[in-house]
Design a protein around this motif. Structure first.
Motif, PDB file in Angstrom:
ATOM      1  N   ASP A   1       3.172  -0.949   0.788  1.00 31.94           N
ATOM      2  CA  ASP A   1       1.794  -0.464   0.882  1.00 31.94           C
ATOM      3  C   ASP A   1       0.907  -1.165  -0.136  1.00 31.94           C
ATOM      4  O   ASP A   1       0.088  -0.544  -0.805  1.00 31.94           O
TER       5      ASP A   1
ATOM      6  N   ASP B   1       4.498  -5.308   9.078  1.00 29.78           N
ATOM      7  CA  ASP B   1       3.414  -4.430   8.639  1.00 29.78           C
ATOM      8  C   ASP B   1       3.169  -3.343   9.685  1.00 29.78           C
ATOM      9  O   ASP B   1       3.021  -2.162   9.364  1.00 29.78           O
TER      10      ASP B   1
ATOM     11  N   ARG C   1       4.125   1.023   9.312  1.00 30.21           N
ATOM     12  CA  ARG C   1       2.990   1.939   9.183  1.00 30.21           C
ATOM     13  C   ARG C   1       3.418   3.374   9.475  1.00 30.21           C
ATOM     14  O   ARG C   1       4.318   3.624  10.272  1.00 30.21           O
TER      15      ARG C   1
END
Length: 195
Positions: free
Chosen positions: A23, A176, A180
């Protein structure tokens, strides 16, 4: 809660220290001793919005094999540790990424079952100081270390630099996406109840 991992791995061939923050904001400090590999890992961090700190001391007097493969092992372990129990995580990610004339597809599943399908057509022995046959070894090591199903496919392209860079960026974008968090997912995204 921060999704980070700190991994250290010492062997007679390599000494590796890595910190990964899933993150992050795309910050990278990379030193492997292989210039083109550093460039690819910087691209991975930047385009995936991961914070990545990495130092590798490898037996480059032999060749680049141990340094690149062992870095892949450590990156895979860092991904596996950083995702934790995977609750609320999207799990799947994919990206189709253009890099000039090259077009690369990456799809992955953080399922806990390692598998690599790799179709990049690299026809030069080296790009910079990196042996091109090591690209497959790197992604194989990442997929097994992370326990992910990973597909990399070249849809178009002739320039080896563009193909490799496209693969690293597509992998970053797909990872990515897969890592999430989605508030609709209250547990893990699996009918089995675990990943």
């Amino acid at each position: 809660m921060a999704r980070t991992a700190v991994i250290e791995r010492d062997t007679k061939e390599t000494q590796i220290r890595m910190t990964l923050n899933l993150d992050g904001s795309g910050k990278a400090e990379i030193a492997t001793g292989i210039g083109f590999f550093d460039h690819m890992l910087n691209s991975f961090a930047r385009h995936g919005m991961f914070d990545l700190s990495l130092t590798v001391k490898g037996d480059l007097e032999v060749d680049t094999h141990h340094t690149i493969e062992d870095t892949g092992i450590v990156l895979g372990r860092a991904i596996r540790e950083a995702v934790g129990d995977k609750k609320g995580m999207v799990r799947y990610g994919s990206a189709m990424l253009p890099m000039d004339e090259a077009l690369i597809l990456c799809a992955l599943d953080l399922c806990g079952r390692p598998y690599l399908v790799y179709h990049l057509d690299l026809n030069r022995e080296f790009v910079g100081d990196l042996e091109t046959e090591m690209i497959r070894e790197f992604f194989y090591a990442v997929s097994y270390g992370a326990e992910m199903n990973l597909h990399l496919k070249q849809l178009d392209g002739t320039n080896n630099h563009h193909i490799i860079e496209g693969a690293f960026k597509a992998f970053a974008k797909a990872l990515d996406q897969a890592t999430r968090l989605d508030p609709r997912i209250t547990d893990v995204l699996s009918t089995k109840g675990s990943l």
